[in-house]
Motif scaffolding. Structure first.
Motif, PDB file in Angstrom:
ATOM      1  N   MET A   1       0.847  -1.190   0.000  1.00 21.36           N
ATOM      2  CA  MET A   1       0.000   0.000   0.000  1.00 21.36           C
ATOM      3  C   MET A   1       0.886   1.245   0.000  1.00 21.36           C
ATOM      4  O   MET A   1       1.863   1.329   0.742  1.00 21.36           O
ATOM      5  N   LYS A   2       0.523   2.213  -0.845  1.00 21.63           N
ATOM      6  CA  LYS A   2       1.329   3.427  -1.019  1.00 21.63           C
ATOM      7  C   LYS A   2       0.652   4.625  -0.360  1.00 21.63           C
ATOM      8  O   LYS A   2      -0.577   4.724  -0.350  1.00 21.63           O
ATOM      9  N   ALA A   3       1.487   5.523   0.154  1.00 20.16           N
ATOM     10  CA  ALA A   3       0.963   6.715   0.817  1.00 20.16           C
ATOM     11  C   ALA A   3       1.646   7.960   0.298  1.00 20.16           C
ATOM     12  O   ALA A   3       2.772   7.925  -0.199  1.00 20.16           O
ATOM     13  N   GLU A   4       0.945   9.082   0.433  1.00 20.77           N
ATOM     14  CA  GLU A   4       1.522  10.394   0.182  1.00 20.77           C
ATOM     15  C   GLU A   4       1.189  11.290   1.359  1.00 20.77           C
ATOM     16  O   GLU A   4       0.049  11.293   1.847  1.00 20.77           O
ATOM     17  N   ILE A   5       2.182  12.025   1.826  1.00 21.50           N
ATOM     18  CA  ILE A   5       1.987  12.978   2.910  1.00 21.50           C
ATOM     19  C   ILE A   5       1.867  14.369   2.297  1.00 21.50           C
ATOM     20  O   ILE A   5       2.728  14.795   1.529  1.00 21.50           O
ATOM     21  N   ILE A   6       0.799  15.075   2.636  1.00 22.00           N
ATOM     22  CA  ILE A   6       0.567  16.424   2.123  1.00 22.00           C
ATOM     23  C   ILE A   6       0.558  17.388   3.306  1.00 22.00           C
ATOM     24  O   ILE A   6      -0.360  17.371   4.123  1.00 22.00           O
ATOM     25  N   ALA A   7       1.609  18.183   3.396  1.00 26.93           N
ATOM     26  CA  ALA A   7       1.717  19.179   4.465  1.00 26.93           C
ATOM     27  C   ALA A   7       1.189  20.507   3.944  1.00 26.93           C
ATOM     28  O   ALA A   7       1.580  20.965   2.866  1.00 26.93           O
ATOM     29  N   VAL A   8       0.299  21.128   4.711  1.00 27.71           N
ATOM     30  CA  VAL A   8      -0.375  22.340   4.268  1.00 27.71           C
ATOM     31  C   VAL A   8       0.073  23.521   5.121  1.00 27.71           C
ATOM     32  O   VAL A   8       0.040  23.462   6.352  1.00 27.71           O
ATOM     33  N   GLY A   9       0.513  24.584   4.452  1.00 27.81           N
ATOM     34  CA  GLY A   9       0.899  25.787   5.191  1.00 27.81           C
ATOM     35  C   GLY A   9       1.926  26.603   4.440  1.00 27.81           C
ATOM     36  O   GLY A   9       2.991  26.103   4.099  1.00 27.81           O
ATOM     37  N   VAL A  36       5.696   5.188   1.957  1.00 25.54           N
ATOM     38  CA  VAL A  36       5.524   6.598   1.592  1.00 25.54           C
ATOM     39  C   VAL A  36       6.349   6.871   0.346  1.00 25.54           C
ATOM     40  O   VAL A  36       7.578   6.832   0.381  1.00 25.54           O
ATOM     41  N   TYR A  37       5.688   7.119  -0.764  1.00 21.21           N
ATOM     42  CA  TYR A  37       6.369   7.366  -2.039  1.00 21.21           C
ATOM     43  C   TYR A  37       6.553   8.848  -2.330  1.00 21.21           C
ATOM     44  O   TYR A  37       7.463   9.230  -3.059  1.00 21.21           O
ATOM     45  N   PHE A  38       5.669   9.690  -1.768  1.00 24.99           N
ATOM     46  CA  PHE A  38       5.739  11.126  -2.065  1.00 24.99           C
ATOM     47  C   PHE A  38       5.445  11.941  -0.811  1.00 24.99           C
ATOM     48  O   PHE A  38       4.640  11.542   0.034  1.00 24.99           O
TER      49      PHE A  38
END
Length: 422
Positions: A1-9, A36-38
């Protein structure tokens, strides 16, 4: 399973704060067996955030958001996700009650914008915030994507992930996934490229477990990882690989857990009933500071002297004046001086080992000697004193840190010999 972390700010894009959340989340997701790929950073702009969400949907199964769920008008994470999913926002009653109680307890009127922190997306599982006011969100869509929305402050994000988001992932998303188990092997006295060269055949042939080298100032580590049904199965696979690696690098691998070499030294010396002291010039006490950060160091570290000036070397540690000054003097940065320092500090403090270091940390030459020239010494009771010359590349901080780590590594090697004789 692949994930992407999106940090906002926008503050992240401007470099006003460091994105430590991404590091934490990557480690936690990896431990769950989610790759975590991205990692993406987006400013406080709803259209750009929606574009980032759509891109992430095309390359990840799990989208984890941090930040953008506070009370102000530029906190738009939930709004953007709701619009992409075609769902409405609503107030979460428990979160709204907590916010109202927070302001009532302080006797401060609650402004309408604070109500935004209680917003959740229709069909989601609200994630309560134990240390803050903004409620988190966990939700899945019809296409099989999973979204986790967390607050930006690490003091809120970490407890929410551990207590709320992780259980949701385990029970709602990872029902058929095997967890990932990892083990850290720590090395000293060898660089990352040299370490990789020694293990190149294992790295090239890796399937399961996997091998991932990484380095930081003065030390190198390898992370071994495997997916397994339980800890017993994982330990069996990881231990078999660890034994192969340790047999190739017995003079460099000092631990099979993520600890600094000074922690290993303190434990070894305490177990052997040995003591140490230090005389430091260019490191200015960094060797002793490293050891004293470890609980229990009082049992093995007697103390030491920061002998930065020639006067202190001569007055406190009996370095001959002719070694320090004069036309034919070897100078403070020399084999002769570091040897005297190691022997004198050991005798003055009556310890089993005396450590010493003197050198040119920079930024300029000293005694017409180049930056990065360092001598370290180890005096052991009943043995001949060892002196090592170092040529370290880097700035002042790098020279001091690497000198400290190298001296500790040399002490560790001596302790290995002591263990074998014990």
């Amino acid at each position: 399973m692949k994930a992407e972390i999106i940090a906002v700010g926008t503050e992240l894009l401007l470099g006003q704060i460091v994105n430590t959340n991404a590091q934490y989340l990557s480690q936690e997701l990896a431990a769950l067996g989610i790759d975590v790929y991205f990692q993406t950073v987006v400013g406080d702009n709803k259209e750009r955030l929606k574009e980032a969400i759509r891109q992430a949907q095309g390359r990840a199964d799990v989208l984890v958001f941090s930040g953008g769920i506070g009370p102000t008008q530029d906190d738009l994470t939930k709004d953007a996700i709701a619009e992409v999913l075609g769902r409405d926002l609503r107030n979460d009653r428990p979160a709204m009650d907590k916010i109202a109680e927070f302001f009532a307890d302080r006797g401060v009127p609650m402004t309408d914008n604070n109500k935004r922190q209680a917003l959740v997306i229709d069909g989601c599982t609200p994630l309560p915030n134990a240390t803050g006011l903004a409620v988190g969100v966990a939700i899945s869509d019809e296409a099989g994507h999973h979204y986790i929305v967390l607050p930006g402050p690490p003091s809120e994000l970490k407890p929410m992930f551990e207590a709320e988001a992780k259980p949701w992932l385990l029970h709602q998303v990872l029902t058929d996934e095997m967890p990932l188990y990892s083990r850290i092997l720590k090395f000293a006295g060898i660089g990352e490229s040299a370490l990789e060269d020694k293990l190149l055949d294992l790295i090239d042939a890796q399937t399961d477990p996997t091998i991932a080298p990484y380095a930081k100032e003065g030390e190198v580590a390898i992370r071994l990882s495997t997916k397994a049904h339980d800890i017993q199965e994982a330990d069996k696979k990881l231990t078999a690989l660890e034994v192969q690696i340790q047999s190739r690098l017995p003079q460099h691998m000092y631990a099979s857990e993520d600890v600094a070499i000074e922690e290993t030294i303190v434990k070894m010396m305490a177990d052997l009933g040995l003591t140490v002291s230090a005389a430091e010039s260019c490191t200015g006490g960094m060797v002793m500071e490293s050891l004293t950060t470890v609980p229990g160091s009082a049992a093995m570290l007697r103390g030491g002297i920061v002998c930065y000036s020639n006067e202190m070397k001569e007055k406190l540690l009996n370095v001959p004046h002719d070694y320090l000054e004069g036309e034919d003097a070897p100078g403070a940065v020399s084999r002769e001086v570091v040897e005297v320092l190691a022997e004198q500090i050991r005798m003055i403090t009556d310890t089993d080992y005396g450590l010493s270091v003197t050198g040119v940390a920079g930024p300029g030459y000293s005694e017409r000697k180049p930056v990065g020239l360092v001598y370290i010494g180890i005096s052991e009771r009943g043995s001949e004193t060892e002196v090592f010359e170092l040529r370290i590349k880097g700035n002042r901080d790098t020279v001091r840190k690497r000198s400290t780590k190298t001296l500790l590594y040399r002490l560790w090697l001596r302790l290995l010999q002591a263990e074998k004789q014990d």
